[in-house]
Write a protein that holds these residues in place. Structure first.
Motif, PDB file in Angstrom:
ATOM      1  N   THR A   1       2.595   8.442   3.117  1.00 57.93           N
ATOM      2  CA  THR A   1       3.638   8.615   3.989  1.00 57.93           C
ATOM      3  C   THR A   1       3.900   7.556   4.842  1.00 57.93           C
ATOM      4  O   THR A   1       4.955   7.567   5.570  1.00 57.93           O
ATOM      5  CB  THR A   1       3.883   9.769   4.617  1.00 57.93           C
ATOM      6  N   ARG A   2       3.395   6.468   4.675  1.00 56.54           N
ATOM      7  CA  ARG A   2       3.426   5.394   5.577  1.00 56.54           C
ATOM      8  C   ARG A   2       4.721   4.572   5.191  1.00 56.54           C
ATOM      9  O   ARG A   2       5.397   4.661   4.217  1.00 56.54           O
ATOM     10  CB  ARG A   2       2.489   4.012   5.274  1.00 56.54           C
ATOM     11  N   PRO A   3       5.506   3.791   6.162  1.00 57.71           N
ATOM     12  CA  PRO A   3       5.183   3.726   7.413  1.00 57.71           C
ATOM     13  C   PRO A   3       5.267   4.763   8.410  1.00 57.71           C
ATOM     14  O   PRO A   3       6.333   5.671   7.825  1.00 57.71           O
ATOM     15  CB  PRO A   3       5.988   2.290   7.657  1.00 57.71           C
TER      16      PRO A   3
ATOM     17  N   GLY B   1       6.316   2.387  12.941  1.00 56.52           N
ATOM     18  CA  GLY B   1       5.207   2.037  13.774  1.00 56.52           C
ATOM     19  C   GLY B   1       4.657   0.691  13.410  1.00 56.52           C
ATOM     20  O   GLY B   1       3.657   0.093  14.119  1.00 56.52           O
ATOM     21  N   CYS B   2       4.989   0.049  12.216  1.00 61.46           N
ATOM     22  CA  CYS B   2       4.396  -1.282  11.955  1.00 61.46           C
ATOM     23  C   CYS B   2       5.265  -2.331  12.638  1.00 61.46           C
ATOM     24  O   CYS B   2       6.376  -2.039  13.146  1.00 61.46           O
ATOM     25  CB  CYS B   2       4.944  -1.407  10.365  1.00 61.46           C
ATOM     26  N   PRO B   3       4.644  -3.504  13.078  1.00 65.78           N
ATOM     27  CA  PRO B   3       5.128  -4.494  13.429  1.00 65.78           C
ATOM     28  C   PRO B   3       6.120  -5.264  12.494  1.00 65.78           C
ATOM     29  O   PRO B   3       6.207  -5.019  11.433  1.00 65.78           O
ATOM     30  CB  PRO B   3       4.156  -5.757  13.731  1.00 65.78           C
ATOM     31  N   GLN B   4       7.323  -5.995  13.367  1.00 59.79           N
ATOM     32  CA  GLN B   4       8.206  -6.608  12.309  1.00 59.79           C
ATOM     33  C   GLN B   4       7.866  -7.453  11.600  1.00 59.79           C
ATOM     34  O   GLN B   4       6.765  -8.270  11.825  1.00 59.79           O
ATOM     35  CB  GLN B   4       9.067  -7.228  12.995  1.00 59.79           C
TER      36      GLN B   4
ATOM     37  N   TYR C   1      -3.291  -4.051   9.600  1.00 62.02           N
ATOM     38  CA  TYR C   1      -4.329  -4.772   8.422  1.00 62.02           C
ATOM     39  C   TYR C   1      -3.813  -5.197   7.336  1.00 62.02           C
ATOM     40  O   TYR C   1      -4.433  -5.287   6.231  1.00 62.02           O
ATOM     41  CB  TYR C   1      -5.321  -3.426   8.312  1.00 62.02           C
ATOM     42  N   GLY C   2      -2.573  -5.252   7.168  1.00 64.27           N
ATOM     43  CA  GLY C   2      -1.834  -5.684   6.062  1.00 64.27           C
ATOM     44  C   GLY C   2      -1.922  -4.556   4.699  1.00 64.27           C
ATOM     45  O   GLY C   2      -2.434  -5.112   3.814  1.00 64.27           O
ATOM     46  N   CYS C   3      -1.772  -3.462   5.083  1.00 60.84           N
ATOM     47  CA  CYS C   3      -2.090  -2.454   4.075  1.00 60.84           C
ATOM     48  C   CYS C   3      -1.283  -2.619   2.850  1.00 60.84           C
ATOM     49  O   CYS C   3      -1.518  -2.043   1.762  1.00 60.84           O
ATOM     50  CB  CYS C   3      -2.033  -1.019   4.444  1.00 60.84           C
ATOM     51  N   GLY C   4      -0.163  -3.280   2.968  1.00 59.95           N
ATOM     52  CA  GLY C   4       0.834  -3.543   1.862  1.00 59.95           C
ATOM     53  C   GLY C   4       2.338  -2.974   1.903  1.00 59.95           C
ATOM     54  O   GLY C   4       3.225  -3.219   1.311  1.00 59.95           O
ATOM     55  N   ILE C   5       2.206  -2.116   3.023  1.00 64.45           N
ATOM     56  CA  ILE C   5       3.556  -1.245   3.458  1.00 64.45           C
ATOM     57  C   ILE C   5       4.556  -2.459   3.679  1.00 64.45           C
ATOM     58  O   ILE C   5       5.693  -2.446   2.853  1.00 64.45           O
ATOM     59  CB  ILE C   5       3.492  -0.545   4.501  1.00 64.45           C
ATOM     60  N   LEU C   6       4.198  -3.121   4.509  1.00 60.32           N
ATOM     61  CA  LEU C   6       5.100  -4.396   5.083  1.00 60.32           C
ATOM     62  C   LEU C   6       5.752  -5.333   3.812  1.00 60.32           C
ATOM     63  O   LEU C   6       6.790  -5.608   3.490  1.00 60.32           O
ATOM     64  CB  LEU C   6       4.878  -5.157   6.064  1.00 60.32           C
ATOM     65  N   ALA C   7       4.674  -5.543   2.882  1.00 61.09           N
ATOM     66  CA  ALA C   7       5.102  -6.466   1.884  1.00 61.09           C
ATOM     67  C   ALA C   7       5.741  -5.826   0.892  1.00 61.09           C
ATOM     68  O   ALA C   7       6.861  -6.440   0.210  1.00 61.09           O
ATOM     69  CB  ALA C   7       3.776  -6.858   1.136  1.00 61.09           C
TER      70      ALA C   7
HETATM   71  S1  SF4 Z   1       0.763  -1.480  10.877  1.00 60.94           S
HETATM   72 FE1  SF4 Z   1       1.996  -0.881   8.925  1.00 60.94          FE
HETATM   73  S2  SF4 Z   1       1.808  -2.452   7.413  1.00 60.94           S
HETATM   74 FE2  SF4 Z   1       0.173  -2.572   8.947  1.00 60.94          FE
HETATM   75  S3  SF4 Z   1      -1.544  -1.439   8.102  1.00 60.94           S
HETATM   76 FE3  SF4 Z   1      -0.477  -0.276   9.553  1.00 60.94          FE
HETATM   77  S4  SF4 Z   1       1.049   0.895   8.000  1.00 60.94           S
HETATM   78 FE4  SF4 Z   1       0.236  -0.739   6.989  1.00 60.94          FE
END
Ligand code: SF4
Lengths: 616, 215
Positions: A279-281, A610-613, A593-599
C-alpha cells in the motif's frame, strides 16, 4: 426478475439470523433498475456480519452509486444453512437492494481481502447459477471482477475471475465501468481486451504460464499485444474524500461503527507485513477532511463509535492534534473513537488516553516477537525494556488488561525466541500486578507467521508443522497461571492460508476440488474441512509443501512476479538479506531506500506523501 | 427535568428480522440521526435511555408496539416525530408520539398480555382446526416442554379463535399472557394445535396494558 418476497420469506423464517439476507440498511442505495444501464453487484465472499465492516466495499459502493447511469448493489456469502435453503428451493443468490439474481447484473465485483475466501467465491458463483470457470462464461454472463489485498497474487483464483483490479480501486473502478460501457455489446473476448487496457487491470486468460519440470514457474507471457507485462498496480495519488453515508446495519455485525481511513500506506517497513509493502506510498488525509467526515458520519449514520483506520496511527503526522480536537469537540456527545494499530511508545498511551474518556478496556500491543534479536530480523526493533516500560505506564494510567500479539514461526526463530515470548508476557503481567495486583490481566494472542507475496519474506519457508506444534506446546506450558490467557490459531488453517497465499495458477483446480468436496468458510474453525483440501491436492497431484515449506531462490520466477506493486524485487531481496544478517533499517521517511515506489509512481507525488519528492 | 416520549409504532419488512436488542439499537441510531437530545445513563459506557414495552421475537411483524425514549431537554412532539420519521429505516413506522409523565410506571411492568394473529398454511381442514381449538380451550392443563423445562401453556392462553379461512390457509387469533416469567408464545400454541410444522406468519396486533395506576 426480482425474487418475490413471498418465496424469500419462507427461507428467512427458518434460517439463523435472517437479518443477514434482507437488506434494508440505512443509507443503502436503490436506484431505478430499469433506467440504469450499468448494474454492478459488489460481492463479499464472507458472511454478512464480517462483510458489512469492510471499508473497501463501502468506498466502491459510494463511488459507483454516485456515477450517472451506474448502480451498485451488494451480496454477501450466505451462511451454510441459507446456502442449503437456497439450493433446496432453487432460489438464486440475489442482491440485498433490489433482490435481483446476481446473474442479471452486468458486473460482479468481488472483494478478496484474504485468501481463505476462495472457496466462498466459488460458492457464490455457483449459488448465482454461473459457470465457475471464466473460460466457460461468455458475454451473456456478468463479468466477474475481483480486487482486494489477496489479489496481489491472483493466480490461485485466476481460473474463476475474468479480470482483477490490482491496487487502489477508487479510480480504477470508474475506468473499468467506462471500458465496459464501450465494449458491452461485443463478445466476452472484446470486453476483456478493453479491460486489459485499463491501467492496473489483469486479465489472466491473456497470459500463459509455463512451468519448469520441478514445478516452479518458467515464464508468464502475454498472448496478445493489449496485455501489459508486468501489470502495474493502481494507486490514487490523493485519498478521495471518505464516504460518510455509510451503511448502517439493522442487525449486529462484527465492527458496528463508522470508519475513516486517516492514512494509507506505512513506511515502517516491517518485513512480514503484506499491507505495509503493497500500500505504499504513505498518503495522509488532511486533518480538516477527517474532522468533516466525523461530523458527516455522525449525522448520517447515528453511530456512537468511529474508528480511525491506518496501518500505524501514531505515524499520522497530526495525530495528537486530531485526537485533541475530537476529544474537545465531542465532549459530552457520547462519541467513542477507536484508534487501532498503536505502536509501543509512551506517546501511544497518551493518544489512547485522549480518546478513552475514562473508559479503560484492553490496551493492545504487537511486539510480534519475543527477543530484540528476532524483532530486528522482522524490522520491528523495539527494546524489551521499552515494552515493559510502556506496559507499566498503561497499567499506571488505569488499564487492567493488556493484549499482546506475537507470531511464532518467524524466519530464523529459535527455541530461545519462543521462550522469550512467555518471559515477556510474564514480565508485562508483573508490571500489571505491581499496580492492580491479581486483577491485572494479560491476554496473549499467538499466531503463526505466514510468508506473503511481495514482502521480503516471500522467499522464506513456512515453519514445519512439527515446529509449529512444538512451539505452541512449549508456550502452552510456560504461559499457564493466573492473569494470563493465551489464544492460538489452528495450525492446519495456517497451512492452508500459507499454501494459497503463495500459490500458482495450478492451485485453481485444487480450490475447485476442495469446494466440490464441501470446503467453505475455510477461515472458520467450525467449517474448516481439512479432508476436502487434502483430497483436492491429492487429486491434482500437487503437494502443499511445495508452496509452504520450500525456500525460494533469488532467481526463481515467483508466480506473482508479473504483478508489480511498485516495490521492486531487488529491494525486497536486500531486505531479506538484511533480515538474515539480523539488521534492521529505520523508517524510510527519515531516509529513502529507493524501494521503487518513486520510480514507479513519482510523477504522481504530492506533499501528502510520506516519500521525499523525486529529484527531477 | 427530563422529558419522556412515548412512541407507538409498527414493525414490518426488514425490521421483522432483527432481534429485540438490534431493533432497540436501530431506534437509538435513528434518534441520533434525527438530532434528538437523547438522555444518557451515567457511567463509563453511557447508553441512551430507551425502554421497549415487550420484546418482539425475530420474524414477527407488529401493528402497535410501544417504547419510551427520554430526552435530556424538552422537544416538541410534532417536530420529534417528523425528524424521526424522516430517518427511520424501512419497516418502522410511527403511529403516535406523545409526551408522557416522566413519573409514569415503566412500560414493561404494565404489559399484561398480547394479541396475535397467526396465518398458517395447512392442509388440515378448518373444521378440524376449530375442533382442536375447542379442545385446547376445554383442557384443564396443557403441559409442554420448552428448553428442557416443563410448563403449563393452558393458563397463558387467554383467548383463541379462528379468525378467517381461505383455501389452504387458516388465520388464528389469540390473546396470550405476557408477564415477566409467564409469557405465552404463539408458536407453542400452534404446535399444541398440531400446526407447528406448517408454514406460518405471526403478527402481534397489540399489547394489552394494565391500566396506569393513579399517583
Ligand atoms: S520513502 Fe517512499 S520510495 Fe523511499 S523507500 Fe520509503 S516508500 Fe519507498
Amino acid at each position: 426478475m426480482v425474487i418475490p418476497f413471498d418465496r424469500l420469506e419462507r427461507l428467512l423464517l427458518r434460517v439463523q439470523r435472517p437479518g443477514r439476507y434482507i437488506g434494508g440498511e440505512v443509507n443503502a442505495v436503490r436506484k431505478d433498475w430499469d433506467r440504469t444501464p450499468v448494474r454492478v453487484c459488489l460481492a463479499f465472499p464472507d458472511v454478512y456480519d464480517l462483510g458489512m465492516s469492510n471499508l473497501g466495499l463501502q468506498v466502491l459502493y459510494d463511488i459507483l452509486n454516485r456515477m450517472e447511469g451506474v448502480l451498485a448493489e451488494r451480496a454477501y456469502a450466505p451462511w451454510p444453512d441459507m446456502a442449503a435453503a437456497l439450493r433446496e428451493t432453487g432460489i438464486p443468490l440475489y442482491s440485498l437492494e433490489t433482490f435481483h439474481p446476481l446473474s442479471e447484473f452486468d458486473i460482479l465485483g468481488f472483494s478478496l481481502p484474504y485468501e481463505v475466501l476462495y472457496t466462498n467465491l466459488l460458492e457464490m458463483l455457483d449459488l448465482a447459477g454461473l459457470p465457475l470457470l471464466s473460460a466457460e462464461r461468455d458475454e451473456t454472463h456478468p463479468l466477474v471482477i475481483a480486487g482486494g489485498h489477496a489479489t496481489f497474487n491472483p493466480e490461485p483464483v485466476a481460473d474463476f475471475v475474468d479480470a482483477f483490479v490490482i491496487g487502489d480501486g477508487e479510480e480504477a473502478v470508474v475506468d473499468v465501468v467506462r471500458a465496459y460501457r464501450r465494449t458491452r455489446d461485443g463478445s466476452r473476448e472484446e470486453q476483456l481486451t478493453g479491460l486489459a487496457q485499463v491501467p492496473g487491470v489483469y486479465v489472466p486468460r491473456f497470459y500463459d504460464v509455463a512451468y519448469h519440470p520441478d514445478g516452479t514457474v518458467a515464464r508468464v507471457t502475454p498472448n496478445r499485444p493489449e496485455a501489459p507485462h508486468p501489470i502495474l498496480r493502481r494507486i490514487v495519488p490523493v485519498l478521495p474524500p471518505p464516504p460518510t453515508r455509510q451503511l448502517v446495519p439493522n442487525t449486529s455485525v462484527a465492527h458496528d461503527r463508522g470508519v475513516i481511513e486517516i492514512q494509507r500506506g506505512c513506511t515502517r517497513g516491517c518485513r512480514f507485513c503484506h499491507a505495509g509493502m503493497v500500500t505504499r506510498p504513505v498518503r495522509e488525509r488532511p486533518l480538516e477532511e477527517i474532522l468533516e467526515a466525523v461530523d458527516g458520519i455522525l449525522a448520517q449514520t447515528g453511530y456512537g463509535e468511529i474508528a480511525l483506520l491506518s496501518l500505524s496511527s501514531a505515524d499520522y503526522s497530526r495525530i495528537g492534534e486530531l485526537v485533541e480536537t475530537l476529544a474537545e469537540r465531542y465532549a459530552g456527545l457520547h462519541l467513542s473513537i477507536s484508534l487501532p494499530s498503536l505502536r509501543i511508545e509512551s506517546f501511544s498511551v497518551d493518544l489512547a488516553e485522549g480518546i478513552s474518556r475514562g473508559r479503560r478496556t484492553g490496551f493492545t500491543f504487537a511486539p510480534e516477537a519475543g527477543t530484540e534479536r528476532l524483532r530486528s530480523v522482522i524490522n520491528k526493533p523495539i527494546p524489551t525494556g521499552q515494552v515493559l516500560e510502556v506496559a507499566r505506564e498503561v497499567f499506571a494510567r488505569g488499564w487492567r488488561t493488556v493484549k499482546l500479539y506475537f507470531m511464532i514461526g518467524l524466519p530464523g526463530e529459535t527455541e530461545a525466541d519462543v521462550a522469550a515470548i512467555a518471559e515477556l508476557a510474564r514480565g508485562v503481567r508483573a508490571e500489571g500486578r505491581k499496580i492492580h495486583g491479581r486483577r491485572a490481566q494479560v491476554n496473549v494472542s499467538v499466531s503463526t507467521f505466514v510468508p506473503k507475496p511481495h514482502t521480503p519474506f516471500q522467499w522464506a519457508p513456512l515453519a514445519s508443522l512439527e515446529d509449529i506444534l512444538a512451539r505452541q506446546q512449549a508456550l502452552r506450558k510456560s504461559l499457564r497461571g493466573g492473569g494470563l490467557k493465551v489464544s492460538w490459531n489452528e495450525p492446519q488453517m495456517t497451512l492452508l492460508e500459507a499454501t494459497l497465499s503463495r500459490g500458482d495458477r495450478r492451485l485453481g483446480a485444487v480450490v475447485r476440488r476442495a469446494w466440490q468436496q464441501g470446503a467453505r468458510f475455510d477461515g472458520w474453525d467450525d467449517w474448516f474441512d481439512q479432508g476436502a483440501w487434502s483430497a483436492g491436492f491429492a487429486q491434482e497431484g500437487l503437494d502443499p509443501a511445495f508452496y509452504t515449506h520450500r525456500a525460494r531462490g533469488r532467481e526463481e520466477i515467483l508466480p506473482w512476479d508479473h504483478i508489480a506493486t511498485g516495490v521492486r524485487k531487488p529491494y525486497l531481496w536486500r531486505e531479506w538479506e538484511l533480515s538474515r544478517q539480523v539488521q534492521s533499517r529505520p523508517d524510510c521517511r527519515s531516509q529513502c531506500y529507493g524501494c521503487g515506489i518513486l520510480a514507479a509512481f513519482g510523477e504522481l507525488w504530492t506533499p501528502a506523501w510520506g516519500c521525499p519528492q523525486r529529484d527531477t | 427535568m427530563k422529558q419522556r416520549l412515548r412512541i407507538t409504532y409498527s414493525v414490518n419488512g426488514p425490521l421483522r428480522y432483527a432481534s429485540h436488542l438490534e431493533r432497540t439499537r436501530v431506534w437509538m441510531r435513528a434518534a441520533r440521526r434525527a438530532g434528538l437530545p437523547l438522555s444518557y445513563s451515567g457511567g463509563f459506557n453511557p447508553r441512551p435511555r430507551i425502554q421497549v414495552a415487550a420484546a418482539l421475537p425475530v420474524g414477527f411483524a407488529a401493528d402497535e408496539e410501544i417504547l419510551d425514549l427520554w430526552m435530556a431537554r424538552p422537544v416538541g412532539p410534532t417536530e420529534a416525530r417528523a425528524a424521526l420519521a424522516e430517518t427511520l429505516p424501512e419497516g418502522l413506522t410511527i403511529l403516535r408520539l406523545e409526551e408522557i409523565d416522566p413519573a409514569a410506571p415503566s412500560l414493561p411492568t404494565r404489559v399484561r398480555a398480547a394479541e396475535y394473529t397467526a396465518t398458517v398454511e395447512t392442509t388440515v381442514a378448518t373444521q378440524e382446526v376449530r375442533r382442536r381449538v375447542e379442545a385446547l380451550l376445554g383442557a384443564e392443563s396443557l403441559p409442554r416442554q420448552r428448553r428442557g423445562r416443563t410448563y403449563d401453556l393452558r393458563p397463558l392462553v387467554e383467548g383463541l379463535w379462528v379468525e378467517a379461512e381461505r383455501p389452504g390457509e387458516v388465520v388464528l387469533g389469540m390473546v396470550l399472557t405476557a408477564r415477566e416469567g409467564a409469557t405465552g408464545r404463539p408458536e407453542e400454541v400452534l404446535d399444541a394445535l398440531g400446526l407447528g410444522e406448517d408454514f406460518f406468519r405471526v403478527r402481534r396486533r397489540r399489547l394489552l396494558l394494565e391500566p396506569a395506576a393513579k399517583g
